[in-house]
Design a protein around this motif. Sequence first.
Motif, PDB file in Angstrom:
ATOM      1  N   SER A 142      45.150  10.597  22.173  1.00 40.56           N
ATOM      2  CA  SER A 142      44.205  10.058  23.157  1.00 40.56           C
ATOM      3  C   SER A 142      44.939   9.239  24.216  1.00 40.56           C
ATOM      4  CB  SER A 142      43.157   9.197  22.439  1.00 40.56           C
ATOM      5  OG  SER A 142      42.380   8.464  23.357  1.00 40.56           O
ATOM      6  N   LYS A 175      45.921  20.209  21.157  1.00 45.32           N
ATOM      7  CA  LYS A 175      44.518  20.441  20.767  1.00 45.32           C
ATOM      8  C   LYS A 175      43.544  19.894  21.814  1.00 45.32           C
ATOM      9  CE  LYS A 175      45.438  20.119  15.814  1.00 45.32           C
ATOM     10  NZ  LYS A 175      45.338  19.202  14.662  1.00 45.32           N
ATOM     11  N   ILE A 176      43.813  18.689  22.298  1.00 47.07           N
ATOM     12  CA  ILE A 176      42.888  18.101  23.288  1.00 47.07           C
ATOM     13  C   ILE A 176      42.932  18.898  24.590  1.00 47.07           C
ATOM     14  CG2 ILE A 176      42.314  16.063  24.647  1.00 47.07           C
ATOM     15  CD1 ILE A 176      43.374  14.310  22.446  1.00 47.07           C
ATOM     16  N   ALA A 206      40.782  21.872  24.000  1.00 51.41           N
ATOM     17  CA  ALA A 206      39.352  21.613  23.803  1.00 51.41           C
ATOM     18  C   ALA A 206      38.687  21.049  25.058  1.00 51.41           C
ATOM     19  CB  ALA A 206      39.163  20.645  22.634  1.00 51.41           C
ATOM     20  N   ARG A 207      39.446  20.289  25.856  1.00 55.41           N
ATOM     21  CA  ARG A 207      38.823  19.566  26.965  1.00 55.41           C
ATOM     22  C   ARG A 207      39.411  19.949  28.322  1.00 55.41           C
ATOM     23  NH1 ARG A 207      35.621  15.531  25.793  1.00 55.41           N
ATOM     24  NH2 ARG A 207      36.180  14.082  27.453  1.00 55.41           N
ATOM     25  N   LEU A 224      46.936  11.496  26.515  1.00 59.95           N
ATOM     26  CA  LEU A 224      46.037  12.137  27.479  1.00 59.95           C
ATOM     27  C   LEU A 224      45.661  11.210  28.618  1.00 59.95           C
ATOM     28  CD1 LEU A 224      44.557  14.933  27.771  1.00 59.95           C
ATOM     29  CD2 LEU A 224      45.961  14.627  25.748  1.00 59.95           C
TER      30      LEU A 224
END
Lengths: 438, 438
Positions: free
Chosen positions: A310, A21-22, A25-26, A313
């Motif tokens: 997090s 997901k991250i 999204a990023r 990442l």
Amino acid sequence: MTKALRIGIAGLGTVGAGVVKILAARGDYLAAACGRPIELVAVSARNSNKDRGIDLSGVRWESDPMALARADDIDLVAELIGGSEGVARELVEAALKAGKHVVTANKALIAHHGTALARLAEEKGVALNYEAAVAGGIPIVKTMRESLAGNEIRSIHGILNGTCNYILTEMETTGRDFADVLKDAQDLGYAEADPTFDVGGIDAAHKLAILASLAFGTEVDFANVHIEGIEKISATDIAFAREFGFKVKLLAIAEKVDGGVVQRVHPALVPEGTPLAAVSGVYNAVAVDGDRVGHLVLEGRGAGEGPTASAVLSDLADIARGLILPPFILPAKKLKAPAKPAMDTHKSSFYLRFLAVDRAGSMAAITQALAQASVSIERIVQRGEAGKKASGDGRLPVVFITHETDEGTMARVRALLAEHEDVAGTPQVVRIEDGELR
Amino acid sequence: MTKALRIGIAGLGTVGAGVVKILAARGDYLAAACGRPIELVAVSARNSNKDRGIDLSGVRWESDPMALARADDIDLVAELIGGSEGVARELVEAALKAGKHVVTANKALIAHHGTALARLAEEKGVALNYEAAVAGGIPIVKTMRESLAGNEIRSIHGILNGTCNYILTEMETTGRDFADVLKDAQDLGYAEADPTFDVGGIDAAHKLAILASLAFGTEVDFANVHIEGIEKISATDIAFAREFGFKVKLLAIAEKVDGGVVQRVHPALVPEGTPLAAVSGVYNAVAVDGDRVGHLVLEGRGAGEGPTASAVLSDLADIARGLILPPFILPAKKLKAPAKPAMDTHKSSFYLRFLAVDRAGSMAAITQALAQASVSIERIVQRGEAGKKASGDGRLPVVFITHETDEGTMARVRALLAEHEDVAGTPQVVRIEDGELR
């Protein structure tokens, strides 16, 4: 722009799905921040039909996770399967041997095989990053590995298991007992069906062994962590502790002592007003004492999709930026085999609770026995507010707070009280950490 | 082993001397951890005769700091002089232009010229690191710059000035007033002879502007920080706050709001039981709220030789390891010019203290005036424990806690009360931060 860092993810549980997901999204931000894109090339998980709320179009599905270690179009394998042996270990070893970077959230794997895996990574000149393995979203690995380079570390005190901290906080807030709160925690998904790893202190010990290696330049040494869980802590203990101005926490402590490094995980009474005493619910925290920086405390969420993803990442971004460090700061061949000072030389004061037979002279007999064992008493509470409901039946709840004494002496006292004619049942003994916790 | 990273240090105050000490004590460790030695080649300071307790044999002494920027045998200049203009700025610019890495502890310089200096560093492909500029030994710059890459940041709440936090803590503990405690702090060396930068909130604002850029991908924008100091906080306010369950802290806050980013430094009432309320004495803390990691709190020493030198060493080690990042995460040309939402759209509840004329009907008149200004009151204390010593003379200390309202409305209320016939003197207004501070 440099070419993409191409990654494969093994394991699409909450953490794996959170990472996907991250990345979605990023992606643009990460590419700009790292100077190159991070591209998800392939994934592998048990069930390819499950709806995980993530878009995997254009991403290759591998039914065999080992295929990620073999793939020519993958630079980095993210191992998010878990477990110290089996597929997770095989995959990480194969990926490193194939010259691929590895990012993992697997505390058990690093605690058991960290030094050997580090050696392998260094031979191949690749990264082995594991920020998510310790304290979830708290950047403690990077802080230890990079930010504190200028410090000799004196000690680490951590609250490293959110399940235990949640249970102890609930017991404190509601006055309910361990088994009762554990069952609720299981129903809420805060504790596993088999809670042994968490409440028995093993999970915290995995994390502590990793931190101790980073702090003291020693090989990861899980086998020598002294481990006690929270199973024997009662609501009565928590209430008594409060009367004395303490909270009960499961602490994970590594500290330099004469003769080496002590690593220990056990419940402890922590003075109110210190940062660790204030850490409640599922939160984790780590207090590091360095000779230059002094006391540094990091607090945050130790588990869950967002915090753990997090941390993963953070590891991915470091590698994308070209930061390839020895996994345990020093090259693995320079890590010291840790000396193992016997736990029974450790000194602290103790909380000691037992039921005394309610007869004239019983307290005198007990305190005399303690004096003969060379344990001096700082405070005594007979019954107390917290003991009222536990008393009756001709038995009198008594709590002693001792002055500093060593573990060996305390073990003798425990045995002596267990056999004492004026003591009913098994005495409860909990260490007090009144050292510098800020 | 790769060749040494050769450094020159400008400024040998406590921080510079602290860095020299760590390089001497931990040279071997740093070389092993970084894969190359960090070699101190030259220093420059005003006074070459002063005894700083450091060994500078074999280190070149430059009477002109600018010589460090010109020297062919220096790869990195550590600027530890301070000040946003003058020698410090000239040296940093010259060093970057000469293609040398720069490490600095200079918050004023980065707050005023950060974006321009970052542009210069990036053009030359060198590092500009400033971990020591924000919150001393707390690794917040590295955490924001690297560890939180996977997060969209929602807000930062910081206690970024140790002098203010020391003064407020002392006022709380002793009940003494601001001027009195400030004088003691000056005598103890915790506050400067000219305390304006600290107690006026400017130092905290410098640090906040830097953190806001890192958090929100915007150019460093010190000019638009709303700044109020702690000079008007009285012991009475602190005592009243406690009655309501709050501590008074100087907070530095940056948060995303509709229309941009608000940056503000001001005293605030912070609920007891939150991590920031528990930060006492000279300690600093930063609470970051990220969309994935949730609430992350870092607490430690914000100033002093050891903590600041520890942060400088972290920057040196990163560069020795080859980690050269854009100073503000994104390339400087991609940083957004920050939108500047008007502070008067900011909403919070407020603590409002004034002396009411002690006559029948005065409170009714005042509360009616507030109602007409559309401010609703959550709680009222007349006199209270904290107000007892402040009352008398026919004047009645009154504290209101308002419901949430905006700054514009509160400014009108403040003016209205100042002129109200039933109010004596100027009303005290302090914001309440009851938002998510964990």
